[in-house]
Design an enzyme around this catalytic site. Sequence first.
Site, PDB file in Angstrom:
ATOM      1  N   SER A  24     -19.944  51.468  12.107  1.00  0.00           N
ATOM      2  CA  SER A  24     -19.686  50.064  12.622  1.00  0.00           C
ATOM      3  C   SER A  24     -20.578  49.049  11.923  1.00  0.00           C
ATOM      4  O   SER A  24     -21.786  49.111  11.846  1.00  0.00           O
ATOM      5  CB  SER A  24     -19.973  50.139  13.925  1.00  0.00           C
ATOM      6  N   GLY A  49     -18.554  45.749  15.660  1.00  0.00           N
ATOM      7  CA  GLY A  49     -18.478  45.753  17.225  1.00  0.00           C
ATOM      8  C   GLY A  49     -17.962  44.449  17.775  1.00  0.00           C
ATOM      9  O   GLY A  49     -17.986  43.460  17.036  1.00  0.00           O
ATOM     10  N   SER A  73     -30.003  41.331   9.969  1.00  0.00           N
ATOM     11  CA  SER A  73     -30.037  40.805  11.607  1.00  0.00           C
ATOM     12  C   SER A  73     -28.872  39.686  11.566  1.00  0.00           C
ATOM     13  O   SER A  73     -28.815  38.370  11.676  1.00  0.00           O
ATOM     14  CB  SER A  73     -31.417  39.795  11.730  1.00  0.00           C
ATOM     15  N   ASN A 102     -15.978  49.699  18.399  1.00  0.00           N
ATOM     16  CA  ASN A 102     -17.256  49.565  18.930  1.00  0.00           C
ATOM     17  C   ASN A 102     -17.523  48.555  19.850  1.00  0.00           C
ATOM     18  O   ASN A 102     -17.036  47.383  19.615  1.00  0.00           O
ATOM     19  CB  ASN A 102     -17.998  49.496  17.845  1.00  0.00           C
ATOM     20  N   ASN A 128     -22.299  50.483  21.822  1.00  0.00           N
ATOM     21  CA  ASN A 128     -23.397  49.987  21.088  1.00  0.00           C
ATOM     22  C   ASN A 128     -24.412  49.759  22.168  1.00  0.00           C
ATOM     23  O   ASN A 128     -24.432  48.621  22.852  1.00  0.00           O
ATOM     24  CB  ASN A 128     -23.215  48.715  20.255  1.00  0.00           C
ATOM     25  N   CYS A 131     -28.058  46.740  22.547  1.00  0.00           N
ATOM     26  CA  CYS A 131     -28.197  45.284  23.092  1.00  0.00           C
ATOM     27  C   CYS A 131     -28.971  45.162  24.444  1.00  0.00           C
ATOM     28  O   CYS A 131     -29.114  46.113  25.029  1.00  0.00           O
ATOM     29  CB  CYS A 131     -26.712  44.762  23.586  1.00  0.00           C
ATOM     30  N   ASN A 194     -28.793  54.280  15.245  1.00  0.00           N
ATOM     31  CA  ASN A 194     -28.428  52.809  15.044  1.00  0.00           C
ATOM     32  C   ASN A 194     -29.744  52.349  14.300  1.00  0.00           C
ATOM     33  O   ASN A 194     -30.512  53.212  13.737  1.00  0.00           O
ATOM     34  CB  ASN A 194     -28.273  52.243  16.465  1.00  0.00           C
ATOM     35  N   GLY A 219     -30.213  52.473   5.665  1.00  0.00           N
ATOM     36  CA  GLY A 219     -30.199  52.834   4.190  1.00  0.00           C
ATOM     37  C   GLY A 219     -31.103  54.134   4.165  1.00  0.00           C
ATOM     38  O   GLY A 219     -31.702  54.784   5.004  1.00  0.00           O
ATOM     39  N   GLY A 246     -28.419  56.330   6.200  1.00  0.00           N
ATOM     40  CA  GLY A 246     -28.860  56.584   4.841  1.00  0.00           C
ATOM     41  C   GLY A 246     -27.972  57.562   4.082  1.00  0.00           C
ATOM     42  O   GLY A 246     -28.518  58.011   3.138  1.00  0.00           O
TER      43      GLY A 246
END
Lengths: 306, 211
Positions: A24, A49, A73, A102, A128, A131, A194, A219, A246
């Site tokens: 996602s 999402g 971000s 998502n 997700n 949050c 995540n 990554g 990753g």
Amino acid sequence: MNKGKNLKVRLGSLVLQNPVMTASGTAGYGTELARFYDPSLLGAIILKGISLSPWQGNPPPRIAETPCGMINSIGLQNVGLEAFLKEKLPPVMKYGVPVIANILGNTAGQYATLAERLDGAVHGVELNVSCPNVKKGGIAFGVDPKGFTRLVREARRRMKKSILIVKLSPGAQDIAEFARRAEAEGADALSLINTIPAMAIDANTRRPLIKNIIGGLSGPAIKPIALRMVYQASKAVGIPVIGMGGITTGQDAVEFMLAGAAAVAVGTATFLNPMAPVAILEGIRAYMDKHKIKDVSSLTGGLVEG
Amino acid sequence: MDPLLKRPFGYFRMDAAKGELEILYRVRGRVTSLMSALQKGGEVEMLGPLGNPYPELISSKTPLIAAGGVGIASVYPLLERFKGRAHLFYGGKNRDELPLKETIEKKRLARRLVISTEDGSAGLKGTLVEALEVFLKEQKFPAKSFTLFACGPQGMLKALSRLGLDGYVSVEEKMACGIGVCLGCAVKTKNGYKRACAEGPVFNIKEVAFE
């Protein structure tokens, strides 16, 4: 192609033709991918999402490169549920690949509404949980055991047709505990990890590289942490685990499966190469050829210990 | 894996017949340093073309081009496209930031070339925006008869947006995917955040919400 190899994977009632999906936030709503390859080559696509109402996202700069990784971000910028259902979902459903939405929100109620509206419209819904819960002082659902449990329960209640996947947060003190709670509340599968909260600073300007200061690291840099958490979570539950963090090659994907994953999601690697998910799928096939493996599910949990 | 991400560059010159593409860049950080160490015969991985080019000029308009420092790389193809009709305002901190000054002068690529350096080491002392303001004031033609094409630092584009000209700016944003999926290269516009890689990098100057 498959030549006597079985790459099928089962997530609850959903059967995927192979274990590779897009993560996602790295594949938009699917249509951008179609410029590069036929999306139906993949096991599934997990979409960007969506929240109930549109979210604008964070002010730029939203991304920063770090050694072997990047921090983002984005701020979960998305078009909101109504525009998603009306404009974004119909084209991607035509590709003939399982579509997993998502969902995100700031209250359990928002997640519940999203789950209810999406049930049956997509093949699966991924929660997700990273949050902040504004009703609990902004603590993220994914690190608050009670808030997390309630969230999964509310979403599960409202979903009869689509499968429910819970995407665990790496901030969880004990990932196995959250894995167990999700399974107990009826999740069909887990996905993890995540991104990891992180920072980057420019020593010359003395400023953070991200406007929002803190963002999520992804990554190759996070692969060792992701592998560890997939291992711990999959040992704790019987439901399938989708591993990510990753993965850039078929070999990486195999490592996640050996750690306990039944399937994998590819995210940041797509930024290195839009074809990455397909290349990784080919890499898994090549590994199976080399090691004479007939059924990909035999790799799941195949780690040799002791 | 390190550096992980590709970097975005505009194309400077292209020869389709020869199969050649040129990028003009300034060495600033790690990746551009690595690029400058590349040898003939070496390999680079490139994804493109991405994003949108400068739109076509309306034939009744006169093109004004504003290039701040390495922004000249972005607008250089326009000089050739406009076949010498454009007025070029080319500025930088000092004369070292104007690598194409001699080339443009020699090849007479612009109808009028106005050079500005903040330290006065070449051309007019001051910014190119100041030079452009002087030009507009001295013009007998109204501002509406010009179309501006601009590329340069954020501050320069913001100052240009206040001149009331119609035109286009090419913005620079950090990018991860380049293909419109990550939403990392967000540009604030009057209609919300747009993607520099997909809706841009060229935007209508009146659409961008400069800060």
